[in-house]
Design a protein around this motif. Structure first.
Motif, PDB file in Angstrom:
ATOM      1  N   VAL A 109      19.939  32.082  37.549  1.00 45.56           N
ATOM      2  CA  VAL A 109      20.364  31.539  38.887  1.00 45.56           C
ATOM      3  C   VAL A 109      21.133  32.446  39.494  1.00 45.56           C
ATOM      4  O   VAL A 109      21.699  33.272  38.959  1.00 45.56           O
ATOM      5  CB  VAL A 109      21.146  30.186  38.790  1.00 45.56           C
ATOM      6  CG1 VAL A 109      22.319  30.353  37.929  1.00 45.56           C
ATOM      7  CG2 VAL A 109      21.276  29.347  39.794  1.00 45.56           C
ATOM      8  N   THR A 110      20.961  32.268  40.922  1.00 48.81           N
ATOM      9  CA  THR A 110      21.778  33.047  41.848  1.00 48.81           C
ATOM     10  C   THR A 110      23.190  32.399  42.217  1.00 48.81           C
ATOM     11  O   THR A 110      23.530  31.160  42.413  1.00 48.81           O
ATOM     12  CB  THR A 110      21.131  33.275  43.296  1.00 48.81           C
ATOM     13  OG1 THR A 110      20.016  33.964  43.108  1.00 48.81           O
ATOM     14  CG2 THR A 110      22.126  34.036  44.033  1.00 48.81           C
ATOM     15  N   SER A 111      24.451  33.230  42.110  1.00 47.51           N
ATOM     16  CA  SER A 111      25.803  32.625  42.161  1.00 47.51           C
ATOM     17  C   SER A 111      26.684  33.696  42.964  1.00 47.51           C
ATOM     18  O   SER A 111      25.863  34.747  43.356  1.00 47.51           O
ATOM     19  CB  SER A 111      26.531  32.270  40.691  1.00 47.51           C
ATOM     20  OG  SER A 111      27.787  31.755  41.092  1.00 47.51           O
ATOM     21  N   GLY A 112      27.615  33.864  42.833  1.00 50.84           N
ATOM     22  CA  GLY A 112      28.591  34.649  43.682  1.00 50.84           C
ATOM     23  C   GLY A 112      29.962  34.963  42.964  1.00 50.84           C
ATOM     24  O   GLY A 112      30.227  34.148  42.069  1.00 50.84           O
ATOM     25  N   VAL A 113      30.415  36.051  43.282  1.00 49.06           N
ATOM     26  CA  VAL A 113      31.969  36.554  42.743  1.00 49.06           C
ATOM     27  C   VAL A 113      33.074  36.228  43.957  1.00 49.06           C
ATOM     28  O   VAL A 113      34.141  36.228  43.511  1.00 49.06           O
ATOM     29  CB  VAL A 113      32.099  37.931  42.329  1.00 49.06           C
ATOM     30  CG1 VAL A 113      30.708  38.187  41.335  1.00 49.06           C
ATOM     31  CG2 VAL A 113      31.857  38.865  43.286  1.00 49.06           C
ATOM     32  N   ILE A 114      32.659  35.820  45.085  1.00 49.76           N
ATOM     33  CA  ILE A 114      33.618  35.947  46.233  1.00 49.76           C
ATOM     34  C   ILE A 114      34.698  34.677  45.775  1.00 49.76           C
ATOM     35  O   ILE A 114      34.249  33.678  45.592  1.00 49.76           O
ATOM     36  CB  ILE A 114      32.939  35.861  47.413  1.00 49.76           C
ATOM     37  CG1 ILE A 114      34.038  36.124  48.474  1.00 49.76           C
ATOM     38  CG2 ILE A 114      32.313  34.645  47.791  1.00 49.76           C
ATOM     39  CD1 ILE A 114      33.352  36.373  50.016  1.00 49.76           C
ATOM     40  N   GLY A 115      35.940  35.215  45.975  1.00 51.60           N
ATOM     41  CA  GLY A 115      37.146  34.157  45.868  1.00 51.60           C
ATOM     42  C   GLY A 115      37.359  33.442  44.613  1.00 51.60           C
ATOM     43  O   GLY A 115      38.282  32.663  44.596  1.00 51.60           O
ATOM     44  N   ARG A 116      36.805  34.015  43.662  1.00 48.70           N
ATOM     45  CA  ARG A 116      37.159  33.154  42.304  1.00 48.70           C
ATOM     46  C   ARG A 116      38.400  33.610  41.630  1.00 48.70           C
ATOM     47  O   ARG A 116      39.293  32.792  41.052  1.00 48.70           O
ATOM     48  CB  ARG A 116      36.004  33.728  41.182  1.00 48.70           C
ATOM     49  CG  ARG A 116      34.659  33.033  41.497  1.00 48.70           C
ATOM     50  CD  ARG A 116      33.453  33.500  40.380  1.00 48.70           C
ATOM     51  NE  ARG A 116      32.441  33.046  40.650  1.00 48.70           N
ATOM     52  CZ  ARG A 116      31.713  32.317  39.825  1.00 48.70           C
ATOM     53  NH1 ARG A 116      32.313  31.786  38.590  1.00 48.70           N
ATOM     54  NH2 ARG A 116      30.517  31.696  39.995  1.00 48.70           N
ATOM     55  N   THR A 117      39.097  34.854  41.670  1.00 49.94           N
ATOM     56  CA  THR A 117      40.447  35.220  41.455  1.00 49.94           C
ATOM     57  C   THR A 117      41.016  36.210  42.273  1.00 49.94           C
ATOM     58  O   THR A 117      41.013  37.126  42.122  1.00 49.94           O
ATOM     59  CB  THR A 117      40.368  35.942  39.990  1.00 49.94           C
ATOM     60  OG1 THR A 117      39.323  36.848  40.095  1.00 49.94           O
ATOM     61  CG2 THR A 117      39.759  34.971  38.797  1.00 49.94           C
ATOM     62  N   PRO A 118      41.144  35.608  43.585  1.00 54.31           N
ATOM     63  CA  PRO A 118      41.782  36.386  44.632  1.00 54.31           C
ATOM     64  C   PRO A 118      42.886  37.446  44.013  1.00 54.31           C
ATOM     65  O   PRO A 118      43.813  36.860  43.481  1.00 54.31           O
ATOM     66  CB  PRO A 118      42.322  35.464  45.654  1.00 54.31           C
ATOM     67  CG  PRO A 118      41.447  34.215  45.363  1.00 54.31           C
ATOM     68  CD  PRO A 118      41.191  34.215  44.082  1.00 54.31           C
ATOM     69  N   GLY A 119      42.879  38.490  44.434  1.00 56.61           N
ATOM     70  CA  GLY A 119      44.182  39.510  44.072  1.00 56.61           C
ATOM     71  C   GLY A 119      44.261  39.787  42.412  1.00 56.61           C
ATOM     72  O   GLY A 119      45.073  40.671  42.145  1.00 56.61           O
ATOM     73  N   HIS A 120      43.325  39.455  41.843  1.00 51.57           N
ATOM     74  CA  HIS A 120      43.002  39.659  40.276  1.00 51.57           C
ATOM     75  C   HIS A 120      41.878  40.004  40.074  1.00 51.57           C
ATOM     76  O   HIS A 120      40.645  39.424  40.434  1.00 51.57           O
ATOM     77  CB  HIS A 120      43.612  38.452  39.479  1.00 51.57           C
ATOM     78  CG  HIS A 120      45.020  38.240  39.597  1.00 51.57           C
ATOM     79  ND1 HIS A 120      46.134  38.671  39.272  1.00 51.57           N
ATOM     80  CD2 HIS A 120      45.700  36.901  40.410  1.00 51.57           C
ATOM     81  CE1 HIS A 120      47.019  38.231  39.718  1.00 51.57           C
ATOM     82  NE2 HIS A 120      46.709  37.109  40.346  1.00 51.57           N
ATOM     83  N   LEU A 121      41.434  40.929  39.147  1.00 55.93           N
ATOM     84  CA  LEU A 121      40.169  41.584  38.504  1.00 55.93           C
ATOM     85  C   LEU A 121      39.600  40.396  37.868  1.00 55.93           C
ATOM     86  O   LEU A 121      39.884  39.853  36.850  1.00 55.93           O
ATOM     87  CB  LEU A 121      40.418  42.558  37.595  1.00 55.93           C
ATOM     88  CG  LEU A 121      39.291  43.345  37.188  1.00 55.93           C
ATOM     89  CD1 LEU A 121      38.480  44.051  38.442  1.00 55.93           C
ATOM     90  CD2 LEU A 121      39.264  44.425  35.883  1.00 55.93           C
ATOM     91  N   LEU A 122      38.264  40.218  38.627  1.00 54.77           N
ATOM     92  CA  LEU A 122      37.473  39.157  37.836  1.00 54.77           C
ATOM     93  C   LEU A 122      36.393  39.859  36.706  1.00 54.77           C
ATOM     94  O   LEU A 122      35.964  40.804  37.097  1.00 54.77           O
ATOM     95  CB  LEU A 122      36.608  38.626  38.841  1.00 54.77           C
ATOM     96  CG  LEU A 122      35.600  37.576  38.335  1.00 54.77           C
ATOM     97  CD1 LEU A 122      36.059  36.335  37.975  1.00 54.77           C
ATOM     98  CD2 LEU A 122      34.453  37.208  39.394  1.00 54.77           C
TER      99      LEU A 122
END
Length: 307
Positions: A109-122
């Motif tokens: 499935v397609t997902s994304g990384v944007i905004g998951r952990t703002p300011g911290h390394l995901l």
């Protein structure tokens, strides 16, 4: 294997189809319209007529295939109701997951990384938590990953927000180019040190293939070639191509300058690691990084699809 691809004619999906065919797989592509069916046929892809909101057609496509790639996610900038889109996509992936249950077949499935952990390394192992940016789409990803406990070799390809390359007509970079042309400046917020991860479209497509071929059940993967490109570097590259100055804006000025979906995102610091993805799959991005790709100039002429 024969792979059923939902979203086979889209910006991401068409690159995935090309990658699969080049690797010797066969593709069954979902087509809602005659024009989409024609595109697939000319690409050497078998056509399965149906639509994302037709769960019977999705189940039939999944039943006919050895694996499934769901690359039909609509772009964040589209104007249709995001909640309605997320609900439709959840119903779609649940239908596919139900059809594949107990088979051991892969479902990507397609997902994304944007905004998951703002300011911290995901990282791939960072716990998933809902926030205003991720809440609607997170349920789709979690539904597919949970299918790994029911005999589906499920995985999620989390795309960087900037999936760049030729043919990118609606993503973040062409939108930023349009804003710069309209306003006469290529802007960033503050000192522009906030970071946006990126990946070339062709490298992302390779990761989809690797996920389909070998990812263990319930695996999140990060399609991120660059952990974080400073936003001022992106603005500077766009400005140089357009002959416009790159300028700093205050957060208040940015709220007026970047309208619509861009406004809350241009100051986002969103570093993302793909170290575990590379370790687990052997993925190695080889295509141009974001700034060199911008500097190739294809974002600044007429739209040209990748051949």
């Amino acid at each position: 294997m024969l792979v059923f691809v939902a979203g086979a004619t889209g910006y991401i999906g068409s690159a995935v189809v090309r990658e699969l065919l080049d690797a010797g797989h066969q593709v069954l592509g979902l087509a809602r319209s005659d024009s989409a069916a024609d595109i697939l046929t000319r690409s050497g892809v078998a056509v399965h007529r149906g639509a994302i909101d037709d769960t019977d057609s999705l189940r039939a496509g999944a039943a006919a295939a050895d694996g499934v790639v769901y690359a039909a996610n609509q772009h964040i900038s589209e104007t249709t109701d995001p909640a309605a889109r997320a609900k439709a996509e959840l119903s779609a992936v649940e239908a596919i997951g139900a059809e594949l249950e107990g088979t051991g077949r892969p479902f990507v499935v397609t997902s994304g990384v944007i905004g998951r952990t703002p300011g911290h390394l995901l990282t791939e192992e960072t716990p998933s938590t809902a926030n205003p940016v991720t809440a609607l789409r997170l349920r789709v990803e979690l539904s597919v990953l949970a299918a790994g406990e029911r005999g589906v070799r499920s995985s999620s390809v989390r795309l960087a927000p900037t999936v760049h390359g030729r043919g990118d007509a609606r993503g973040f970079i062409p939108t930023l180019v349009d804003v710069a042309r309209r306003t006469g400046v290529s802007a960033f917020v503050g000192d522009g040190s906030n970071r946006w991860p990126s990946v070339h479209r062709r490298d992302a497509a390779t990761l989809y293939r690797l996920a389909l071929e070998s990812a263990p059940a319930g695996t999140p993967l990060h399609a991120v070639a660059e952990e974080g490109v400073p936003f001022r570097d992106i603005a500077g590259a766009i400005g140089r191509q357009l002959g416009l100055p790159a300028v700093s804006l205050t957060p208040e000025e940015a709220g007026r300058h970047f309208t619509g979906f861009l406004a809350p995102l241009v100051a986002l610091d969103n570093p993302v690691s793909s170290a575990l993805t590379r370790q687990r799959t052997g993925w190695l991005p080889t295509h141009p990084a974001l700034v060199p790709d911008i500097e190739q100039g294809h974002y600044f002429g007429e739209f040209s699809a990748e051949h």
